[in-house]
Design a protein around this motif. Structure first.
Motif: not given
Length: 163
Positions: A41-45, A118-121
């Motif tokens: 449910f979480f990725r770094l973008v 932004d980077f928390l997705y």
């Protein structure tokens, strides 16, 4: 300068340092790379957001960059005045310090990159929350704390006087 005020300003500075350090790490790590799936449910973008929260006004031709910089400067000035007034309290200055630090972190991005990094997705399947960063988190926590402080029941002094 009052020691309490200095500590609140130091907290704002710490938020800026943490925000900028995390963005630097993401820019170094993800500049030429695909997003990193951390959990289901979480990725770094790596996303550049020229707008505000939820990409508000991101589709505009560029005037919003300086509008949001100016708005953040005005809001930070107002919050600094409130921080000074409430410096000997706890909850409100904490809220103001978090918001100020987050706003400055995002202003630095707007000036340096023309957009906020932004980077928390977080996502569930194909449905996700808009990407955000440490500054956005500090602003959100600060606003929630500020609202909670304003709407919580106030303690009233006892009507009975001590004898």
């Amino acid at each position: 300068m009052n020691a309490r005020l200095a500590s609140w300003l130091a907290l704002s500075a710490l938020v800026v340092v943490v925000d900028q350090a995390t963005k630097w790490l993401v820019l170094q790590t993800l500049a030429d790379r695909a997003p990193i799936q951390v959990t289901d449910f979480f990725r770094l973008v790596l996303v550049y957001n020229p707008g505000a929260a939820f990409s508000f006004l991101a589709d505009q031709p560029g005037w919003q960059r300086w509008f949001f910089v100016g708005l953040a400067v005005v809001i930070c000035g107002w919050l600094l005045a409130l921080l000074y007034q409430h410096r000997d309290e706890t909850a409100l200055p904490l809220a103001f310090s978090l918001i100020i630090g987050g706003a400055i972190g995002n202003v630095i991005d707007r000036i340096a990159y023309g957009a906020v990094v932004d980077f928390l997705y977080f996502h569930v399947g194909q449905y996700g929350w808009p990407a955000f960063n440490a500054a956005d988190s500090a602003i959100t926590v600060g606003v929630v704390l500020m609202l909670w402080t304003q709407f919580r029941p106030q303690r009233r002094p006892s009507k009975e006087s001590p004898q």
